[in-house]
Scaffold this active site. Sequence first.
Site, PDB file in Angstrom:
ATOM      1  CG  HIS A  43      40.514  49.926  37.617  1.00 22.69           C
ATOM      2  ND1 HIS A  43      41.801  49.774  37.149  1.00 22.69           N
ATOM      3  CD2 HIS A  43      39.877  48.760  37.349  1.00 22.69           C
ATOM      4  CE1 HIS A  43      41.941  48.563  36.626  1.00 22.69           C
ATOM      5  NE2 HIS A  43      40.789  47.927  36.718  1.00 22.69           N
TER       6      HIS A  43
ATOM      7  CD  GLU B 101      40.567  46.833  40.220  1.00 23.85           C
ATOM      8  OE1 GLU B 101      39.832  45.846  40.322  1.00 23.85           O
ATOM      9  OE2 GLU B 101      41.642  46.817  39.585  1.00 23.85           O
TER      10      GLU B 101
ATOM     11  CG  ASP C  96      44.833  51.112  39.236  1.00 24.33           C
ATOM     12  OD1 ASP C  96      43.612  51.253  39.050  1.00 24.33           O
ATOM     13  OD2 ASP C  96      45.308  50.237  39.987  1.00 24.33           O
TER      14      ASP C  96
ATOM     15  CG  ASP D  66      42.180  44.879  34.092  1.00 22.64           C
ATOM     16  OD1 ASP D  66      41.329  45.643  34.573  1.00 22.64           O
ATOM     17  OD2 ASP D  66      42.784  44.013  34.763  1.00 22.64           O
TER      18      ASP D  66
END
Length: 488
Positions: free
Chosen positions: A77, A146, A79, A116
């Site tokens: 993802h 996400e 974001d 992340d």
Amino acid sequence: MSSEIKNLEPKCLWNNFYSLTQTPRPSKSEAKIQEFLYQFGKKLGLETIKDESGNIIIRKPATPGMENRKGVILQGHMDMVPQKNSGNDHDFEKDPIDACVDGEWVKAKGTTLGADDGIGVAAALTVLADKELKHGPVEVLITTDEETGMTGAVGLKSGVLHGEILLNMDSEEEGELYVGCAGGVDATVHFSYRAEAVPAGHVAYEIGVTGLKGGHSGMDINLGRGNANKLLFRLLKELQHQFGIRLASVSGGSLRNAIPREAFGVVTVEKKNAEALVATVHKIEQTILKELATTDAGLKINATSTKLPAALIDSDTEIKLIHSVCACSNGVERMSDEMPGMVETSSNFAMIHSDSEKKSITLGFLLRSAIDSAKDSLASSIESAFLLAGAKVELTGAYSGWKPNKNSPIMKTMQDTYKKKYGKIPEIKAIHAGLECGILGGKYPNWDMISFGPTIRHPHSPDERVNIASVGKFWDFLVEVLKNVPVK
């Protein structure tokens, strides 16, 4: 300076991660990262698509001799969680992340790092750009939003992707393969209140709970860390009981999937009780510090004199709010019987904010469980607690978990590949977090799915960091897996 990470190995991956740190990408504000990813694929001459939900899909043909392999979707993802320390003026919509090397780790200065899922995305981009790798047909799927609702995964259309194997690169412990995840549901609670005048002879204090570690509400919920919102209301209840305080405003937490690190409330109290209130706050702080000595030794609770508020929350709503918050569930509800050591069901009291103009108070919870019926039962209990207090409750965004497939061919391939390369079999686990695999697998039920990644600590908090050596192992493992993908 953040550019020092460009010298780490593997250089191509770290250079791609550096580019991501320089491109603002907080959840809900992803236009810049979408354009960066779209242009990345186009410049390589690859088929590149931006779908209606803002997801980026890039296709790379198989290398010669690998055309008969099953198609692989590399998924991450785009974001990141925008969290920063108090007093930090970083603007996540404009400013680059200032990453730095700290011994064996890469971290950011006073903000979340975005490993992340920046490392997973960087790995996917590296596969696309590398002309020496051997692999079958590859599709890269980089989803949007996400962290705050998985709206990219939810909005992905069936039939768009052609591969049969999904490698989700959003896990946070190198050497572990994840084959299942929890489902979740959001609970949003709304109180309305009447404004009341501040009684004569009252003085005002801001009660602040700060210094907590916070963390990911799935990955870290079992660590026993303090929840700033719950601690604040524990304190408010005691102060209301002892001194008859009145509540003017409250604010805590900002993200549904982060354990809140800070919470604040403005209260008034009779002037004659002011010194006793401050002393009581200090006493309670010391009590809670003893309780959290191992998990949250940095906790601070202060009562700071402030100006009188313009109005107060009416006393009836104040009492109902305080008691219902103190009664509601937070933390681990049950551990898993099937996966020892894994949380099965949990609740995170993520956010609370009052609005003096709208005369409203909004609370947000993220409820998780590997078992849908347990998730629904927890949601029902939260709903009941606040309905009894006269609030309105909305349950939204429910998604199912991802059930492990013990006969997964790609799991067997990855186990064998890891053992051959590193001399041991990776652990097979399920995760108490809402990986996109659960949603994506519902749209593509034929997919064989695995989630893996490097070692990341404290995601969703300014303490986030990624282990440098684990990134190298993660990349080398990915390269070998792509070479060994099963034939069609």
